[in-house]
Design a protein around this motif. Structure first.
Motif, mmCIF file in Angstrom:
data_model
loop_
_atom_site.group_PDB
_atom_site.id
_atom_site.type_symbol
_atom_site.label_atom_id
_atom_site.label_comp_id
_atom_site.label_asym_id
_atom_site.label_seq_id
_atom_site.Cartn_x
_atom_site.Cartn_y
_atom_site.Cartn_z
ATOM 1 N N ALA A 1 -11.166 -24.799 -5.354
ATOM 2 C CA ALA A 1 -11.171 -24.156 -6.667
ATOM 3 C C ALA A 1 -11.154 -25.168 -7.806
ATOM 4 O O ALA A 1 -11.594 -24.870 -8.926
ATOM 5 C CB ALA A 1 -9.980 -23.214 -6.793
ATOM 6 N N ALA B 1 -14.484 -25.820 -9.650
ATOM 7 C CA ALA B 1 -15.077 -24.833 -10.558
ATOM 8 C C ALA B 1 -14.867 -25.267 -12.004
ATOM 9 O O ALA B 1 -13.771 -25.695 -12.371
ATOM 10 C CB ALA B 1 -14.454 -23.465 -10.331
ATOM 11 N N THR C 1 -11.806 -21.180 -14.425
ATOM 12 C CA THR C 1 -11.240 -20.080 -13.644
ATOM 13 C C THR C 1 -10.641 -19.072 -14.608
ATOM 14 O O THR C 1 -9.893 -19.447 -15.523
ATOM 15 C CB THR C 1 -10.156 -20.580 -12.675
ATOM 16 N N THR D 1 -12.760 -17.762 -9.879
ATOM 17 C CA THR D 1 -13.395 -19.054 -10.138
ATOM 18 C C THR D 1 -14.870 -18.820 -10.427
ATOM 19 O O THR D 1 -15.506 -17.938 -9.844
ATOM 20 C CB THR D 1 -13.251 -19.993 -8.937
#
Length: 259
Positions: free
Chosen positions: A169, A172, A175, A248
């Motif tokens: 994550a 990304a 988020t 995300t």
């Protein structure tokens, strides 16, 4: 009943027979605000009308997939703006007491009990940090303003911690974190509110994923998160406002796209 049975009963529609108990709305108590007031620097993001790449509904359904592999490409301010508007933008305020907001995502009783925060790691024109979406700044307009609420130190590690160790994550560019202000629903629906708010959360998540697909991006809805850590980073008290969801968003890596 054991915990599993209790949870099953929670999912079921409750007995709606009138026991005489009135909601705060029926008692004519003041409704909770439709938006959490801004306290930080307010920033207007770029217009997003030209950011959408796919508009055919069947294409959106075909393209919507959970993606956990992101490229190093930054997101644009236009993309972030569209994502925020599509999940909580305010199109109109209705009712004699202006108690209901109409938004791109449905909500039981038009309560819309969520606030949206963007944890920005790599978005053009924005420094890394936490940004709170302010939909009432532009009612009925396709414009988006956010307030900067906190820097995001050690951003990658912080996002990984917030999302329960899911290190992917941290790649990304941003988020979206949804928080719940439960009294917005409780004011109208009392003890039934929490079931309705969970249903509403699913509506918001699907809007987010379809919107990411419309931008040519990929996304992943996350129910695995460290609630206490999320509340700490977002500056929430954990009782009257608490984290309930994360999404995300970013450009899918070329390698993942080819597999």
């Amino acid at each position: 009943m054991d915990e599993m049975t209790n949870n099953r009963m929670f999912m079921k529609c409750p007995d709606l027979s009138d026991d005489g108990t009135k909601s705060d709305q029926e008692l004519k108590l003041p409704q909770p605000p439709l938006e959490k007031a801004a306290v930080g620097e307010i920033i207007e993001l770029p217009a997003f009308e030209n950011a959408v790449r796919t508009t055919a509904y069947t294409d959106l359904l075909d393209n919507r997939r959970s993606g956990r592999a992101y490229s190093d490409m930054p997101a644009t301010g236009e993309q972030l703006a569209f994502m925020l508007w599509s999940v909580q933008g305010v199109q109109a305020i209705r009712g004699a007491n202006r108690y209901a907001s109409l938004r791109p995502v449905p909500s039981g009783g038009a309560r819309h009990p969520f606030e949206v925060y963007a944890a920005v790691l790599n978005v053009e024109g924005l420094k890394p940090g936490i940004y709170h979406y302010l939909p009432l700044e532009h009612v009925g307009e396709k414009r988006v303003s956010v307030e900067f609420t906190a820097p995001l130190d050690n951003a990658g590690d912080t996002i990984t911690d917030m999302l329960a160790g899911q290190s992917w994550a941290a790649k990304a560019p941003f988020t979206l974190f949804f928080s719940c202000l439960p009294y917005r629903g409780e004011w109208r629906y009392r003890e039934m509110a929490h079931r309705v708010m969970l249903i509403d959360l699913g509506h918001a998540g699907q809007n987010a994923m379809l919107s990411a697909a419309a931008l040519g991006l990929t996304s992943c809805c996350c129910a695995a998160y460290d609630a206490a850590r999320c509340d700490e980073v977002l500056g929430l008290d954990g009782l009257h406002e608490y984290t309930v969801y994360a999404v995300t968003v970013g450009q899918e890596s070329q390698k993942a796209a080819e597999n």
